[in-house]
Design a protein around this motif. Structure first.
Motif, PDB file in Angstrom:
ATOM      1  N   GLU A  22      28.478  59.201  47.974  1.00 56.87           N
ATOM      2  CA  GLU A  22      29.350  60.343  47.788  1.00 56.87           C
ATOM      3  C   GLU A  22      30.617  60.169  47.164  1.00 56.87           C
ATOM      4  O   GLU A  22      31.130  60.673  46.417  1.00 56.87           O
ATOM      5  N   GLU A  23      31.308  59.222  47.752  1.00 52.99           N
ATOM      6  CA  GLU A  23      32.716  58.843  47.443  1.00 52.99           C
ATOM      7  C   GLU A  23      32.783  58.239  46.061  1.00 52.99           C
ATOM      8  O   GLU A  23      33.616  58.420  45.267  1.00 52.99           O
ATOM      9  N   LEU A  24      31.612  57.544  45.667  1.00 56.47           N
ATOM     10  CA  LEU A  24      31.695  56.731  44.405  1.00 56.47           C
ATOM     11  C   LEU A  24      31.336  57.663  43.339  1.00 56.47           C
ATOM     12  O   LEU A  24      31.512  57.359  42.192  1.00 56.47           O
ATOM     13  N   ALA A  25      30.509  58.734  43.763  1.00 58.08           N
ATOM     14  CA  ALA A  25      30.020  59.770  42.705  1.00 58.08           C
ATOM     15  C   ALA A  25      31.189  60.749  42.229  1.00 58.08           C
ATOM     16  O   ALA A  25      31.255  61.015  41.210  1.00 58.08           O
ATOM     17  N   ASN A  26      32.539  60.605  42.999  1.00 56.11           N
ATOM     18  CA  ASN A  26      33.632  61.250  42.623  1.00 56.11           C
ATOM     19  C   ASN A  26      34.080  60.795  41.393  1.00 56.11           C
ATOM     20  O   ASN A  26      34.284  59.576  41.085  1.00 56.11           O
ATOM     21  N   LYS A  27      34.200  61.633  40.425  1.00 56.52           N
ATOM     22  CA  LYS A  27      34.816  61.485  38.966  1.00 56.52           C
ATOM     23  C   LYS A  27      35.971  60.768  39.144  1.00 56.52           C
ATOM     24  O   LYS A  27      36.575  59.763  38.253  1.00 56.52           O
ATOM     25  N   ASN A  28      36.962  61.096  40.042  1.00 56.03           N
ATOM     26  CA  ASN A  28      38.443  60.469  39.821  1.00 56.03           C
ATOM     27  C   ASN A  28      38.228  59.078  40.657  1.00 56.03           C
ATOM     28  O   ASN A  28      38.940  58.019  40.021  1.00 56.03           O
ATOM     29  N   VAL A  29      37.489  58.758  41.392  1.00 61.16           N
ATOM     30  CA  VAL A  29      37.181  57.499  41.916  1.00 61.16           C
ATOM     31  C   VAL A  29      36.537  56.634  40.847  1.00 61.16           C
ATOM     32  O   VAL A  29      37.089  55.571  40.630  1.00 61.16           O
ATOM     33  N   GLN A  30      35.718  57.257  40.056  1.00 64.58           N
ATOM     34  CA  GLN A  30      35.170  56.429  39.145  1.00 64.58           C
ATOM     35  C   GLN A  30      36.071  55.984  38.035  1.00 64.58           C
ATOM     36  O   GLN A  30      35.958  54.864  37.323  1.00 64.58           O
ATOM     37  N   VAL A  31      37.101  56.832  37.503  1.00 67.20           N
ATOM     38  CA  VAL A  31      38.029  56.742  36.584  1.00 67.20           C
ATOM     39  C   VAL A  31      38.964  55.491  37.239  1.00 67.20           C
ATOM     40  O   VAL A  31      39.571  54.518  36.304  1.00 67.20           O
ATOM     41  N   LEU A  32      39.180  55.483  38.379  1.00 64.96           N
ATOM     42  CA  LEU A  32      40.069  54.445  38.844  1.00 64.96           C
ATOM     43  C   LEU A  32      39.288  53.024  38.776  1.00 64.96           C
ATOM     44  O   LEU A  32      40.040  52.147  38.616  1.00 64.96           O
ATOM     45  N   PHE A  33      38.124  52.998  39.386  1.00 64.37           N
ATOM     46  CA  PHE A  33      37.217  51.698  39.329  1.00 64.37           C
ATOM     47  C   PHE A  33      37.361  51.413  37.859  1.00 64.37           C
ATOM     48  O   PHE A  33      37.524  50.079  37.595  1.00 64.37           O
ATOM     49  N   LYS A  34      37.216  52.158  36.713  1.00 62.50           N
ATOM     50  CA  LYS A  34      36.871  51.641  35.553  1.00 62.50           C
ATOM     51  C   LYS A  34      38.144  51.108  34.808  1.00 62.50           C
ATOM     52  O   LYS A  34      38.378  50.209  34.389  1.00 62.50           O
ATOM     53  N   ASN A  35      39.291  51.731  35.365  1.00 54.93           N
ATOM     54  CA  ASN A  35      40.814  51.072  34.941  1.00 54.93           C
ATOM     55  C   ASN A  35      40.845  49.782  35.673  1.00 54.93           C
ATOM     56  O   ASN A  35      41.497  48.890  34.997  1.00 54.93           O
ATOM     57  N   GLN A  36      40.674  49.828  36.879  1.00 53.70           N
ATOM     58  CA  GLN A  36      40.876  48.302  37.502  1.00 53.70           C
ATOM     59  C   GLN A  36      39.896  47.283  36.968  1.00 53.70           C
ATOM     60  O   GLN A  36      40.350  46.227  36.889  1.00 53.70           O
ATOM     61  N   GLY A  37      38.753  47.915  36.623  1.00 55.68           N
ATOM     62  CA  GLY A  37      37.690  46.701  36.027  1.00 55.68           C
ATOM     63  C   GLY A  37      38.403  46.222  34.708  1.00 55.68           C
ATOM     64  O   GLY A  37      38.405  45.089  34.343  1.00 55.68           O
ATOM     65  N   MET A  38      38.808  47.116  34.135  1.00 55.16           N
ATOM     66  CA  MET A  38      39.232  46.707  32.655  1.00 55.16           C
ATOM     67  C   MET A  38      40.634  45.713  32.783  1.00 55.16           C
ATOM     68  O   MET A  38      40.890  44.676  31.985  1.00 55.16           O
TER      69      MET A  38
END
Length: 57
Positions: A22-38
């Motif tokens: 549920e936490e990973l499905a949050n759009k804000n969390v996904q954006v944070l993860f994508k930024n960190q991955g890049m």
């Protein structure tokens, strides 16, 4: 980089970062993860550039 950028809602990401689906499905969390991955990917490119081009010259 792969988990943070491309597989943000996978079971491996959930287990690695100890977050629920549920936490990973949050759009804000996904954006944070994508930024960190890049950011991590660009750091790897920089380190490889240094090892193979700058250090060998």
């Amino acid at each position: 980089m792969f988990l943070g950028t491309f597989a943000t809602i996978s079971k491996a990401t959930s287990k690695t970062y100890n977050l629920s689906s549920e936490e990973l499905a949050n759009k804000n969390v996904q954006v944070l993860f994508k930024n960190q991955g890049m950011c991590n990917g660009l750091l790897v490119v920089g380190v490889l550039y240094y090892i193979f081009y700058v250090k060998s010259s």
